[in-house]
Design a protein around this motif. Structure first.
Motif, PDB file in Angstrom:
ATOM      1  N   GLY A 100       0.685  -1.128  -0.045  1.00  0.00           N
ATOM      2  CA  GLY A 100      -0.150   0.317   0.220  1.00  0.00           C
ATOM      3  C   GLY A 100       1.219   1.469   0.013  1.00  0.00           C
ATOM      4  N   ASP A 101       2.015   1.183   0.470  1.00  0.00           N
ATOM      5  CA  ASP A 101       2.803   2.039   0.775  1.00  0.00           C
ATOM      6  C   ASP A 101       3.820   2.178  -0.461  1.00  0.00           C
ATOM      7  N   ASN A 102       4.399   1.292  -0.946  1.00  0.00           N
ATOM      8  CA  ASN A 102       5.351   1.138  -2.319  1.00  0.00           C
ATOM      9  C   ASN A 102       5.270   0.361  -2.837  1.00  0.00           C
ATOM     10  N   LEU A 103       5.976  -0.296  -4.061  1.00  0.00           N
ATOM     11  CA  LEU A 103       5.717  -1.145  -5.250  1.00  0.00           C
ATOM     12  C   LEU A 103       7.483  -1.338  -5.160  1.00  0.00           C
ATOM     13  N   ILE A 104       8.126  -2.543  -4.955  1.00  0.00           N
ATOM     14  CA  ILE A 104       9.993  -2.750  -5.137  1.00  0.00           C
ATOM     15  C   ILE A 104       9.446  -3.603  -6.809  1.00  0.00           C
ATOM     16  N   ALA A 105      10.222  -2.919  -7.587  1.00  0.00           N
ATOM     17  CA  ALA A 105      10.548  -4.202  -9.173  1.00  0.00           C
ATOM     18  C   ALA A 105      11.653  -4.456  -9.249  1.00  0.00           C
ATOM     19  N   PHE A 106      11.621  -5.325 -10.332  1.00  0.00           N
ATOM     20  CA  PHE A 106      13.154  -5.708  -9.994  1.00  0.00           C
ATOM     21  C   PHE A 106      13.251  -6.386 -11.475  1.00  0.00           C
ATOM     22  N   GLN A 107      14.278  -6.025 -11.919  1.00  0.00           N
ATOM     23  CA  GLN A 107      14.525  -6.429 -13.252  1.00  0.00           C
ATOM     24  C   GLN A 107      16.197  -6.678 -13.508  1.00  0.00           C
ATOM     25  N   ILE A 108      16.281  -7.864 -13.980  1.00  0.00           N
ATOM     26  CA  ILE A 108      17.475  -8.625 -14.473  1.00  0.00           C
ATOM     27  C   ILE A 108      17.432  -8.635 -16.181  1.00  0.00           C
ATOM     28  N   LEU A 109      19.649  -8.066 -15.964  1.00  0.00           N
ATOM     29  CA  LEU A 109      19.741  -7.814 -17.710  1.00  0.00           C
ATOM     30  C   LEU A 109      21.072  -8.761 -17.385  1.00  0.00           C
ATOM     31  N   PRO A 110      20.795 -10.309 -18.555  1.00  0.00           N
ATOM     32  CA  PRO A 110      21.300 -10.693 -18.387  1.00  0.00           C
ATOM     33  C   PRO A 110      22.656  -9.951 -19.005  1.00  0.00           C
ATOM     34  N   VAL A 111      24.201 -10.317 -18.833  1.00  0.00           N
ATOM     35  CA  VAL A 111      25.822  -9.332 -18.762  1.00  0.00           C
ATOM     36  C   VAL A 111      26.785 -10.837 -19.453  1.00  0.00           C
TER      37      VAL A 111
END
Length: 418
Positions: A322-333
């Motif tokens: 309700g107070d924050n949103l956590i977005a995770f993103q991965i990018l292969p190196v």
């Protein structure tokens, strides 16, 4: 002990036909053969057949607050520009000049009325059209033939997805789901309060596999388990009667708040969304379970929203409270290297030091990301061993991993067959 049923394929001989052979002979509900996790050749094909042909999570619309705002992202060897154009639309282009191919936007983000290549100052409008190439190209030079190369781009509930393929796979149903489930968050009017980037020395598939199960959570994530319940919904065969009662209670409350919660899966496991309770009495993923931001997101009037869990394969998972949103993103190196980017979003009007403390906001997942990095890197070291053999997943505890691996294998086989 179960062994791979046919002769090992040397990494030096990996090509598309070898991958088809390994996919055809793979043992159901087992980890993949070693080259899928450490072969340079197979990694290049991953980038060509998965990351260049599937929809990739690339950023948030709130990172483009004004016309001319841009962000950049590298998908393998392909740098991309994502911007807000003069019509206020979000668009994406290959970040490569049509003159001699130089990268145009060198920073991670910025704002400019034009995109100017730093090499020879060719300039492009925000619609990608070439507007200046100097006077040295000759009188017969036709600027209209040298616009920036576009990239397919879709926005969904405040998220930005891009696809490098000429003919992208379907995404409309997922876009509609995201718009529906994220409507209460009003993410266009959010901001990234904190962002972290870490490099995990592990193959991207091991990073995703680690995320798709909580089999390891009890022994590895003490901070996270102060608020997280490992079950997504009451259909999980491991869920307890107490959890199922809590689900019914919270779903009734969310219904009264007109907040979506029902489980939804799309495109053969690629996308899943569900709102699930946090531990009773906790409202956010913080050490004390209290809200990390006093100003709630969007139209929420109560912090008791549990966590909206969103999965987008191949490169994102998310938790919306309700107070924050956590977005995770991965990018292969590389074949054994993956960038993990974490964004913590709050209401755009929340004031740092008044409504939220950035250190408190990020503490739990900073710790969890560090723990997951160690787990994935140790996993990679073991998989690299000459003693590695594909091992069985738990159908109860690791069904999410099975779903991911099945999706990956199905998409790889389909894309290789094109």
């Amino acid at each position: 002990m179960t062994k791979v049923p046919v002769t090992h394929i040397d990494n030096a001989l990996i090509d598309r036909e070898a991958i088809k052979t390994m996919l055809a002979r793979r043992i159901p509900d087992h980890t993949l053969e070693q080259p899928f996790y450490n072969s340079e050749a197979l990694f290049r094909i991953d980038m060509e057949e998965i990351f260049a042909k599937e929809w990739i999570f690339a950023g948030m619309t709130c990172e483009l607050p004004k016309k001319g705002s841009f962000v950049t992202v590298d998908i393998g060897l392909s740098p991309i520009i994502i911007l807000r154009d003069n019509n206020n639309d979000v668009r994406a282009f290959h970040n490569t000049c049509r003159h001699r191919g130089s990268k145009i936007c060198l920073g991670a983000k910025g704002k400019s009325p034009k995109l100017v290549c730093p090499y020879h100052q060719w300039a492009y409008d925000l619609d990608g059209e070439l507007v200046f190439a100097g006077s040295d190209m000759g009188d017969d030079f036709d600027k209209s033939r040298y616009s920036l190369s576009p990239v397919h781009c879709r926005t969904a509930g405040g998220y930005i997805f891009v696809c490098l393929a000429e003919n992208p796979p379907p995404i409309d149903d997922f876009v509609n789901d995201m718009n529906y489930y994220l409507e209460p968050y009003d993410l266009d009017n959010a901001k990234v309060a904190v962002q972290s980037e870490i490099i995990e020395k592990a193959n991207w598939k091991l990073v995703v596999e680690n995320n798709r199960e909580c089999y390891h959570c009890d022994g590895s994530h003490p901070e996270l388990l102060k608020s997280l319940l490992e079950w997504d919904d009451d259909n999980d065969p491991r869920s307890t009667p107490e959890f199922r009662d809590l689900v019914k209670k919270m779903q009734a409350f969310w219904e009264s708040q007109d907040v979506p919660y029902k489980f939804q899966m799309r495109y053969e496991n690629r996308n899943r969304i569900v709102r699930t309770p946090l531990k009773e009495g906790t409202h956010s993923m913080t050490m004390d379970g209290k809200v990390a931001c006093k100003k709630l997101m969007g139209r929420f009037t109560s912090p008791d929203m549990g966590a909206l869990r969103i999965l987008h394969l191949p490169n994102s998972w998310n938790h919306g409270m309700g107070d924050n949103l956590i977005a995770f993103q991965i990018l292969p190196v590389g074949p054994q290297e993956t960038k993990v980017i974490t964004r913590w979003l709050v209401h755009k009007d929340a004031v740092e030091g008044v409504d939220y403390d950035p250190n408190n906001l990020r503490h739990v997942w900073d710790a969890t990301n560090a723990q997951d990095r160690t787990l994935s890197e140790n996993n990679q070291l073991g998989v690299n061993s000459m003693g590695y053999q594909p091992g069985p997943y738990s159908k109860t505890f690791e069904f999410g991993v099975i779903n991911f691996v099945n999706w990956y294998c199905e998409r790889m086989a389909a894309n290789l067959g094109e």
